[in-house]
Design an enzyme around this catalytic site. Structure first.
Site, mmCIF file in Angstrom:
data_model
loop_
_atom_site.group_PDB
_atom_site.id
_atom_site.type_symbol
_atom_site.label_atom_id
_atom_site.label_comp_id
_atom_site.label_asym_id
_atom_site.label_seq_id
_atom_site.Cartn_x
_atom_site.Cartn_y
_atom_site.Cartn_z
ATOM 1 N N ASP A 1 2.830 0.947 -3.383
ATOM 2 C CA ASP A 1 1.420 0.538 -3.388
ATOM 3 C C ASP A 1 0.836 0.421 -1.987
ATOM 4 O O ASP A 1 -0.034 -0.412 -1.722
ATOM 5 C CB ASP A 1 1.245 -0.802 -4.146
ATOM 6 C CG ASP A 1 1.766 -0.704 -5.569
ATOM 7 O OD1 ASP A 1 1.609 0.361 -6.181
ATOM 8 O OD2 ASP A 1 2.343 -1.696 -6.054
ATOM 9 N N GLU A 2 1.302 1.251 -1.101
ATOM 10 C CA GLU A 2 0.819 1.219 0.288
ATOM 11 C C GLU A 2 -0.566 1.852 0.412
ATOM 12 O O GLU A 2 -1.268 1.634 1.413
ATOM 13 C CB GLU A 2 1.776 1.981 1.220
ATOM 14 C CG GLU A 2 3.172 1.389 1.351
ATOM 15 C CD GLU A 2 4.140 1.950 0.321
ATOM 16 O OE1 GLU A 2 3.679 2.605 -0.641
ATOM 17 O OE2 GLU A 2 5.355 1.733 0.468
ATOM 18 N N LYS B 1 -0.784 5.356 -0.963
ATOM 19 C CA LYS B 1 -0.419 6.783 -0.892
ATOM 20 C C LYS B 1 -1.502 7.660 -1.533
ATOM 21 O O LYS B 1 -1.837 8.714 -1.015
ATOM 22 C CB LYS B 1 0.922 7.028 -1.607
ATOM 23 C CG LYS B 1 2.089 6.299 -0.954
ATOM 24 C CD LYS B 1 3.356 6.439 -1.760
ATOM 25 C CE LYS B 1 3.359 5.709 -3.064
ATOM 26 N NZ LYS B 1 3.329 4.242 -2.986
ATOM 27 N N GLY C 1 1.323 4.177 -9.765
ATOM 28 C CA GLY C 1 -0.108 3.957 -9.992
ATOM 29 C C GLY C 1 -0.790 4.245 -8.675
ATOM 30 O O GLY C 1 -0.696 3.454 -7.746
ATOM 31 N N HIS C 2 -1.393 5.424 -8.564
ATOM 32 C CA HIS C 2 -2.018 5.834 -7.302
ATOM 33 C C HIS C 2 -3.529 5.817 -7.474
ATOM 34 O O HIS C 2 -4.076 6.503 -8.341
ATOM 35 C CB HIS C 2 -1.536 7.232 -6.905
ATOM 36 C CG HIS C 2 -0.067 7.275 -6.586
ATOM 37 N ND1 HIS C 2 0.584 8.404 -6.162
ATOM 38 C CD2 HIS C 2 0.868 6.298 -6.629
ATOM 39 C CE1 HIS C 2 1.860 8.122 -5.960
ATOM 40 N NE2 HIS C 2 2.057 6.850 -6.243
ATOM 41 N N GLN D 1 6.348 5.648 -5.549
ATOM 42 C CA GLN D 1 7.164 4.492 -5.180
ATOM 43 C C GLN D 1 7.310 4.470 -3.649
ATOM 44 O O GLN D 1 6.369 4.821 -2.978
ATOM 45 C CB GLN D 1 8.535 4.520 -5.883
ATOM 46 C CG GLN D 1 8.474 4.264 -7.391
ATOM 47 C CD GLN D 1 7.998 5.463 -8.178
ATOM 48 O OE1 GLN D 1 8.517 6.547 -8.040
ATOM 49 N NE2 GLN D 1 7.015 5.276 -9.032
ATOM 50 N N THR E 1 -1.112 -1.822 -10.339
ATOM 51 C CA THR E 1 -1.956 -0.812 -10.987
ATOM 52 C C THR E 1 -1.433 -0.512 -12.390
ATOM 53 O O THR E 1 -2.197 -0.267 -13.310
ATOM 54 C CB THR E 1 -1.934 0.491 -10.139
ATOM 55 O OG1 THR E 1 -2.128 0.140 -8.785
ATOM 56 C CG2 THR E 1 -3.000 1.457 -10.560
ATOM 57 N N ARG F 1 0.644 -7.040 -12.802
ATOM 58 C CA ARG F 1 1.339 -8.231 -12.289
ATOM 59 C C ARG F 1 0.787 -8.564 -10.897
ATOM 60 O O ARG F 1 0.522 -7.651 -10.108
ATOM 61 C CB ARG F 1 2.843 -7.948 -12.138
ATOM 62 C CG ARG F 1 3.577 -7.900 -13.442
ATOM 63 C CD ARG F 1 5.041 -7.550 -13.210
ATOM 64 N NE ARG F 1 5.223 -6.134 -12.903
ATOM 65 C CZ ARG F 1 6.408 -5.562 -12.670
ATOM 66 N NH1 ARG F 1 7.503 -6.291 -12.688
ATOM 67 N NH2 ARG F 1 6.497 -4.278 -12.423
ATOM 68 N N GLY G 1 -10.650 0.621 4.149
ATOM 69 C CA GLY G 1 -11.373 0.356 2.906
ATOM 70 C C GLY G 1 -10.873 1.328 1.854
ATOM 71 O O GLY G 1 -10.130 2.251 2.173
HETATM 72 P P1 GDP Z 1 -0.269 3.724 -4.021
HETATM 73 O O1 GDP Z 1 0.556 3.438 -5.216
HETATM 74 O O2 GDP Z 1 0.536 3.761 -2.756
HETATM 75 O O3 GDP Z 1 -1.121 4.950 -4.173
HETATM 76 O O4 GDP Z 1 -1.249 2.486 -3.870
HETATM 77 P P2 GDP Z 1 -2.078 1.751 -5.051
HETATM 78 O O5 GDP Z 1 -3.182 2.649 -5.468
HETATM 79 O O6 GDP Z 1 -1.172 1.232 -6.104
HETATM 80 O O7 GDP Z 1 -2.608 0.471 -4.293
HETATM 81 C C1 GDP Z 1 -3.336 0.609 -3.126
HETATM 82 C C2 GDP Z 1 -4.691 -0.081 -3.323
HETATM 83 O O8 GDP Z 1 -5.301 -0.222 -2.070
HETATM 84 C C3 GDP Z 1 -5.672 0.718 -4.160
HETATM 85 O O9 GDP Z 1 -6.485 -0.169 -4.873
HETATM 86 C C4 GDP Z 1 -6.491 1.481 -3.116
HETATM 87 O O10 GDP Z 1 -7.807 1.806 -3.562
HETATM 88 C C5 GDP Z 1 -6.548 0.457 -2.023
HETATM 89 N N1 GDP Z 1 -6.621 0.962 -0.659
HETATM 90 C C6 GDP Z 1 -5.982 2.012 -0.075
HETATM 91 N N2 GDP Z 1 -6.222 2.049 1.240
HETATM 92 C C7 GDP Z 1 -7.026 0.986 1.505
HETATM 93 C C8 GDP Z 1 -7.593 0.460 2.688
HETATM 94 O O11 GDP Z 1 -7.396 0.944 3.794
HETATM 95 N N3 GDP Z 1 -8.355 -0.688 2.547
HETATM 96 C C9 GDP Z 1 -8.590 -1.281 1.343
HETATM 97 N N4 GDP Z 1 -9.342 -2.361 1.283
HETATM 98 N N5 GDP Z 1 -8.066 -0.797 0.218
HETATM 99 C C10 GDP Z 1 -7.283 0.307 0.300
HETATM 100 P P1 IMO Z 2 3.635 3.432 -6.611
HETATM 101 O O1 IMO Z 2 3.887 4.916 -6.609
HETATM 102 C C1 IMO Z 2 5.334 -0.565 -6.657
HETATM 103 C C2 IMO Z 2 9.078 -1.077 -8.913
HETATM 104 C C3 IMO Z 2 9.040 -1.948 -10.150
HETATM 105 C C4 IMO Z 2 10.483 -2.449 -10.184
HETATM 106 C C5 IMO Z 2 11.283 -1.249 -9.699
HETATM 107 C C6 IMO Z 2 11.840 -0.385 -10.825
HETATM 108 O O2 IMO Z 2 2.364 3.030 -7.272
HETATM 109 O O3 IMO Z 2 3.798 2.855 -5.245
HETATM 110 P P2 IMO Z 2 10.819 1.277 -12.618
HETATM 111 O O4 IMO Z 2 9.742 1.095 -13.635
HETATM 112 O O5 IMO Z 2 10.563 2.386 -11.651
HETATM 113 O O6 IMO Z 2 12.189 1.391 -13.236
HETATM 114 O O7 IMO Z 2 10.829 -0.112 -11.786
HETATM 115 O O8 IMO Z 2 10.370 -0.476 -8.922
HETATM 116 N N1 IMO Z 2 8.080 0.029 -8.893
HETATM 117 C C7 IMO Z 2 6.986 0.044 -8.132
HETATM 118 N N2 IMO Z 2 6.465 -0.902 -7.315
HETATM 119 N N3 IMO Z 2 4.742 0.645 -6.757
HETATM 120 C C8 IMO Z 2 5.265 1.604 -7.562
HETATM 121 O O9 IMO Z 2 4.784 2.851 -7.578
HETATM 122 C C9 IMO Z 2 6.419 1.313 -8.326
HETATM 123 N N4 IMO Z 2 7.161 2.010 -9.212
HETATM 124 C C10 IMO Z 2 8.189 1.215 -9.536
HETATM 125 O O10 IMO Z 2 8.120 -2.995 -10.034
HETATM 126 O O11 IMO Z 2 10.700 -3.479 -9.248
HETATM 127 MG MG MG Z 3 0.659 2.049 -6.783
#
Ligand code: GDP
Ligand code: IMO
Ligand code: MG
Length: 431
Positions: A13-14, A16, A40-41, A222, A297, A301, A416
């Site tokens: 969830d960085e 990506k 969840g991207h 991940q 996402t 949680r 953002g």
């Molecule tokens: P991913 O799984 O690595 O693609 O990340 P997620 O989508 O799960 O979570 C990242 C969240 O941060 C999302 O809600 C994005 O819209 C948001 N996001 C990404 N980059 C930035 C940023 O630089 N600033 C802010 N405020 N939100 C961001």
């Molecule tokens: P993105 O691509 C954050 C975590 C789960 C759990 C462990 C194993 O959005 O960054 P799984 O369902 O893969 O067997 O769960 O990995 N996990 C993630 N945490 N972002 C994700 O994906 C994740 N995908 C799995 O919470 O600890």
């Molecule tokens: Mg994610």
């Protein structure tokens, strides 16, 4: 040829999705190489929020080729729902799926829940999307490949056998399948008809694109600390999510990769179980979680929050061979008086700057922090902050410190959630 990997450098969830969406503009092909609907991207474009579990985050650009590589596990229901949602928004992506990708079944989800319950304290807190059981079947050579799923004759032959076996395994946990085998067969025969058109030789497509000097973006899901080998076992996922997985999970050789961009959130977040040495529990954690909307996402949680951890990032740099950093969430970390970076761990009374040898040792490491002055929240002003020099001074010092410590240049800074909230220091496809 230019193959660029975008990989999560922390616990997921960085951001990506946002970084891939940005660099996809210059890419011809975008390929997901690991994971399944556990990801969840999020991509925010034209005021609309898209959440991709399975589809590559390049799908919002018309005319780009999107691929799900052999390293992924496909949940057909989720795939079709995501495609239908895009269709509703007027987007019909060009999508190809490797015959060697594996298919997630409803019983994999039942098993995921049962295994987690059985593991107790060793449970990873999975997304319950059946990921572990689907990859287990792949490794045990029981699995249902996408090629079998797309062939009704093979599906009728292989699926009942697999389901019968999995039902026995589920019974060991004292559980019954949520769906009868006959129903799963009928459902998957119907999904198969809808999905068969996506079947294509993904590896060949990618290698042909690379040899024609096209730009290929490898989208990690991940993150490094969740990698089945290099992550924190057993609190990890079940695939090779780090940069090496881009090759094995898509069918290209290592020399195809010219850049590996690590996506680094300005702090740490974690969904699920397992030690996070720099985790914080105070009002600052609450503030960051609320400001950043840090809720999963996939599962909604609340995400655990911590300070940025340089020890895990040094490790991430090493196992991925990072060539650049894409920072995100610099805006979210604003308006905090003093921000901290975990620069080392204390382990058995000693200061260590690199990961200890074993998982057991990692789980007892304590963070050693260095404090930095915080920076102001620019509010609406973040959108017009279009160069590194325009970032608040203290934010620049914070990012430059991390970049220097990792001996890795900054390629991108996210300020953002939207496309315009980005400072781009390097066009990764330009030599
Ligand atoms: P991913 O799984 O690595 O693609 O990340 P997620 O989508 O799960 O979570 C990242 C969240 O941060 C999302 O809600 C994005 O819209 C948001 N996001 C990404 N980059 C930035 C940023 O630089 N600033 C802010 N405020 N939100 C961001
Ligand atoms: P993105 O691509 C954050 C975590 C789960 C759990 C462990 C194993 O959005 O960054 P799984 O369902 O893969 O067997 O769960 O990995 N996990 C993630 N945490 N972002 C994700 O994906 C994740 N995908 C799995 O919470 O600890
Ligand atoms: Mg994610």
């Amino acid at each position: 040829m230019a193959g660029v990997v975008i990989v999560g450098a922390q616990w997921g969830d960085e951001g990506k999705g946002k970084v891939v969406d940005h660099y996809a503009k210059e890419a011809d092909v975008i390929v997901r190489y690991c994971g399944g609907a556990n990801a969840g991207h999020t991509v925010v474009h034209a005021g609309k929020k898209y959440k991709f579990n399975l589809l590559p985050s390049g799908v919002l650009y018309p005319q780009k080729t999107n691929i799900l590589g052999n390293g992924t596990v496909i949940e057909p229901e989720k795939l079709l729902a995501e495609l239908a949602e895009l269709e509703e928004a007027g987007i019909s992506p060009t999508l190809f799926i490797s015959p060697k990708a594996h298919v997630v079944l409803p019983i994999h989800k039942d098993l995921d829940a049962a295994e987690e319950e059985h593991k107790g304290a060793r449970a990873a807190g999975t997304t319950k999307r059946g990921i572990g059981p689907a990859y287990s079947d792949k490794a045990a050579r029981f699995g249902l490949r996408f090629e079998d799923f797309c062939d009704p004759v093979a599906l009728r032959e292989k699926l009942p056998k697999l389901l019968a076996l999995k039902e026995k395994v589920l019974a060991v946990y004292g559980k019954k399948p949520t769906q009868a085998a006959s129903e799963t067969l009928q459902q998957y025969l119907s999904y198969s008809q809808e999905c068969a058109k996506y079947l294509a030789d993904a590896s060949l497509l990618l290698n042909e694109a690379l040899s024609k000097k096209k730009n290929v973006l490898f989208e990690g899901a991940q993150a490094t600390m969740l990698d089945i080998d290099h992550g924190f076992y057993p609190y990890c996922t079940s695939s090779n999510t780090s940069a090496g997985g881009a090759c094995t999970g898509s069918g290209v050789g290592p020399c195809a990769i010219s850049e590996v961009v690590g996506v680094v959130k300005a702090y740490t977040s974690r969904v699920g179980e397992g030690p996070v040495p720099s985790e914080i529990f105070d009002s600052t954690a609450e503030k960051i979680r609320e400001r950043g909307g840090e809720f999963g996402t996939v599962t909604r949680r609340p995400r655990r929050i911590g300070w940025l951890d340089l020890v895990t990032l040094r490790y991430s740099k090493m196992v991925n061979g990072l060539t650049g950093i894409a920072f995100t969430r610099v805006d979210t970390l604003s308006s905090i008086e003093a921000v901290k970076i975990c620069v080392a761990y204390e382990f058995e009374g000693k200061k260590i700057e690199h990961m200890p040898l074993t998982s057991a040792q990692f789980s007892i490491c304590k963070p050693i922090y260095r404090e930095f002055s915080g920076w102001e929240d620019l509010g609406e002003g973040w959108a017009s902050c279009n160069s590194f020099a325009k970032l608040p001074k203290n934010a620049r010092a914070y990012l430059e410190f991390i970049s220097k410590e990792l001996s890795t240049p900054i390629y991108f800074v996210g300020i953002g959630p939207s496309r315009e909230h980005a400072i781009v220091l390097k066009d990764v496809f330009k030599k």
